[in-house]
Design a protein around this motif. Structure first.
Motif, short mmCIF file in Angstrom:
data_model
loop_
_atom_site.label_atom_id
_atom_site.label_comp_id
_atom_site.label_asym_id
_atom_site.label_seq_id
_atom_site.Cartn_x
_atom_site.Cartn_y
_atom_site.Cartn_z
N THR A 54 -14.09 -3.21 -17.42
CA THR A 54 -14.16 -2.21 -18.48
C THR A 54 -12.97 -2.35 -19.42
O THR A 54 -11.89 -2.82 -19.04
CB THR A 54 -14.16 -0.78 -17.90
N GLN A 55 -13.17 -1.93 -20.63
CA GLN A 55 -12.11 -1.91 -21.64
C GLN A 55 -12.26 -0.61 -22.42
O GLN A 55 -13.33 -0.33 -22.96
CB GLN A 55 -12.25 -3.11 -22.57
N ILE A 56 -11.19 0.18 -22.45
CA ILE A 56 -11.20 1.44 -23.18
C ILE A 56 -10.28 1.32 -24.39
O ILE A 56 -9.15 0.84 -24.27
CB ILE A 56 -10.78 2.61 -22.28
N LYS A 57 -10.77 1.75 -25.53
CA LYS A 57 -9.99 1.67 -26.76
C LYS A 57 -9.98 3.03 -27.45
O LYS A 57 -11.04 3.63 -27.64
CB LYS A 57 -10.56 0.61 -27.70
N ARG A 58 -8.79 3.52 -27.81
CA ARG A 58 -8.67 4.79 -28.52
C ARG A 58 -9.08 4.58 -29.97
O ARG A 58 -8.55 3.71 -30.67
CB ARG A 58 -7.23 5.30 -28.44
N MET A 59 -10.04 5.39 -30.43
CA MET A 59 -10.57 5.26 -31.77
C MET A 59 -10.88 6.64 -32.33
O MET A 59 -11.10 7.59 -31.57
CB MET A 59 -11.87 4.43 -31.77
N SER A 60 -10.90 6.76 -33.65
CA SER A 60 -11.37 7.99 -34.27
C SER A 60 -12.89 8.05 -34.13
O SER A 60 -13.55 7.04 -33.81
CB SER A 60 -10.99 8.03 -35.75
N LEU A 96 -18.57 -7.07 -19.24
CA LEU A 96 -17.49 -6.26 -19.78
C LEU A 96 -18.09 -5.09 -20.53
O LEU A 96 -18.85 -5.27 -21.50
CB LEU A 96 -16.61 -7.08 -20.72
N VAL A 97 -17.77 -3.87 -20.11
CA VAL A 97 -18.27 -2.66 -20.75
C VAL A 97 -17.15 -2.05 -21.57
O VAL A 97 -16.13 -1.63 -21.03
CB VAL A 97 -18.78 -1.64 -19.71
N ARG A 98 -17.34 -1.99 -22.88
CA ARG A 98 -16.32 -1.49 -23.80
C ARG A 98 -16.63 -0.04 -24.15
O ARG A 98 -17.70 0.27 -24.68
CB ARG A 98 -16.28 -2.36 -25.04
N LEU A 99 -15.67 0.84 -23.85
CA LEU A 99 -15.87 2.28 -23.97
C LEU A 99 -14.85 2.88 -24.94
O LEU A 99 -13.65 2.83 -24.68
CB LEU A 99 -15.72 2.95 -22.60
N PRO A 100 -15.28 3.46 -26.05
CA PRO A 100 -14.34 4.12 -26.95
C PRO A 100 -13.90 5.47 -26.41
O PRO A 100 -14.66 6.15 -25.71
CB PRO A 100 -15.14 4.28 -28.25
N ASP A 101 -12.68 5.86 -26.72
CA ASP A 101 -12.11 7.15 -26.31
C ASP A 101 -11.53 7.80 -27.57
O ASP A 101 -10.60 7.28 -28.17
CB ASP A 101 -11.03 6.95 -25.26
N VAL A 102 -12.12 8.94 -27.95
CA VAL A 102 -11.66 9.61 -29.18
C VAL A 102 -10.52 10.59 -28.93
O VAL A 102 -10.09 11.28 -29.84
CB VAL A 102 -12.84 10.31 -29.90
N GLY A 103 -10.06 10.69 -27.68
CA GLY A 103 -8.88 11.49 -27.39
C GLY A 103 -9.13 12.92 -26.98
O GLY A 103 -8.19 13.67 -26.72
N TRP A 104 -10.40 13.35 -26.92
CA TRP A 104 -10.70 14.70 -26.43
C TRP A 104 -10.63 14.66 -24.91
O TRP A 104 -11.16 13.75 -24.27
CB TRP A 104 -12.09 15.16 -26.86
N THR A 105 -10.05 15.67 -24.30
CA THR A 105 -9.83 15.65 -22.86
C THR A 105 -11.13 15.51 -22.09
O THR A 105 -11.20 14.79 -21.08
CB THR A 105 -9.09 16.91 -22.41
N ASP A 106 -12.19 16.20 -22.53
CA ASP A 106 -13.45 16.12 -21.78
C ASP A 106 -14.01 14.71 -21.77
O ASP A 106 -14.40 14.18 -20.73
CB ASP A 106 -14.48 17.13 -22.31
N ILE A 107 -14.03 14.05 -22.94
CA ILE A 107 -14.59 12.71 -23.01
C ILE A 107 -13.65 11.70 -22.36
O ILE A 107 -14.09 10.73 -21.72
CB ILE A 107 -14.89 12.32 -24.47
#
Length: 314
Positions: free
Chosen positions: A58-64, A29-40
């Motif tokens: 995979t698991q994506i989580k929106r984070m600051s 399981l690959v956990r990937l943070p997403d800070v909400g910028w369109t490029d990332i």
């Protein structure tokens, strides 16, 4: 059978020799943070599709941004594709020095991140950080940032707090990326001025009549905020998950590719997965390069995609 499914079925080829041992169970399981910028968000979406097709969940989580680095340092997230340097040095460098976060790759070597101004201000002489205070009235005493906790915002807050460049009377307007762009685009339509956080790659560089400001070297780095984007991971990731680490070290982007990915989303197609999938279909040689030396999670070799062997050209 559609084109995407066709090349995915051809993605792996079983072989009786040269298989790598499967990675630790934790790596599945690959956990990937997403800070909400369109490029990332978009580079993460592309990575997620590739990972899925070579056997990883995979698991994506929106984070600051601060939450992202804390989660990586504590081992609660695995890989982050959006480490902009040097702007994020204060947030990440202590963790890099301690080994709680490790750098895997520079995935985009030449980018820019600093304050920018719309054309009316630039043409009137607002060309340097030191000029901003002289045009306080035209700017409404405001500088537009992005989401709270972002390192760029923190630097602007520090300038305001310390009255650096005479900015003591200014206010930082914090918002999301889209919120900031909406403010600035509205100002442009009305012929008004605006100073804001700007970066490239991003379609804003074509949609806005904007110029980057000089004089911010001590905060955003020299050459108008010239920077690089790194892929970073939780400490020990490359030793525990060598196959994944190889993939992420191979995974690099270009400004043209990121602009293409972002534009498709920002100009109306909000289905990020569909955009990422279409980009993968159109760039088989890039994906083949990413997969050089990488196996399926089970240890099975990967032969290529779209009928290409890794590194092969048409």
């Amino acid at each position: 059978m559609n084109r995407f499914t066709h090349w995915l079925l051809a993605l792996t080829l079983l072989s009786s020799s040269g298989l790598q041992a499967a990675e630790a169970a934790r790596c599945e399981l690959v956990r990937l943070p997403d800070v909400g910028w369109t490029d990332i968000t978009m580079t993460t979406a592309v990575a997620r599709l590739v990972l899925g097709e070579i056997g990883y969940r995979t698991q994506i989580k929106r984070m600051s941004l601060p939450e992202t680095y804390l989660a990586l340092a504590e081992g609660r997230m695995d890989v982050f594709l959006g480490n902009w340097m040097p702007a994020q040095s204060d947030l990440v460098q202590p963790h890099l020095d301690s080994g709680r976060i490790e750098k895997l790759q520079t995935n985009l070597p030449t980018v820019r991140y600093t304050l920018a101004v719309l054309a009316p201000g630039y043409e009137a002489g607002l060309r340097d950080f030191a000029d901003i205070h002289r045009f306080k009235e035209q700017l409404g005493s405001q500088i537009f940032g992005i989401e709270p906790g972002n390192e760029g915002n923190q630097m602007i807050k520090g300038m305001i707090r310390d009255n650096t460049f005479g900015l003591g009377g200014f206010k930082l307007v914090e918002s999301s990326e889209n919120g900031m762009l909406n403010h600035v685009e509205r100002a442009q339509r009305l012929g008004k001025w605006a100073v804001f956080l700007g970066w490239e790659p991003h379609p804003m560089n074509e949609r806005l009549r904007m110029n980057y400001l000089a004089g911010g070297d001590d905060y955003f780095g020299p050459d108008y905020g010239a920077a690089q984007v790194n892929t970073v991971a939780r400490g020990g990731f490359s030793g525990e998950c060598p196959n994944l680490a190889r993939l992420f070290r191979n995974m690099t982007f270009t400004i043209a590719a990121e602009n293409q990915l972002m534009s498709a989303v920002l100009e109306g197609n909000t289905n990020r997965r569909r955009v990422a999938k279409a980009w993968i279909e159109d760039n088989p040689q890039t994906i083949a390069t990413w997969l050089e030396g990488v196996t399926h999670r089970s240890g099975t070799p990967i032969s290529g995609i779209f009928g290409l062997s890794p590194g092969q050209t048409r």
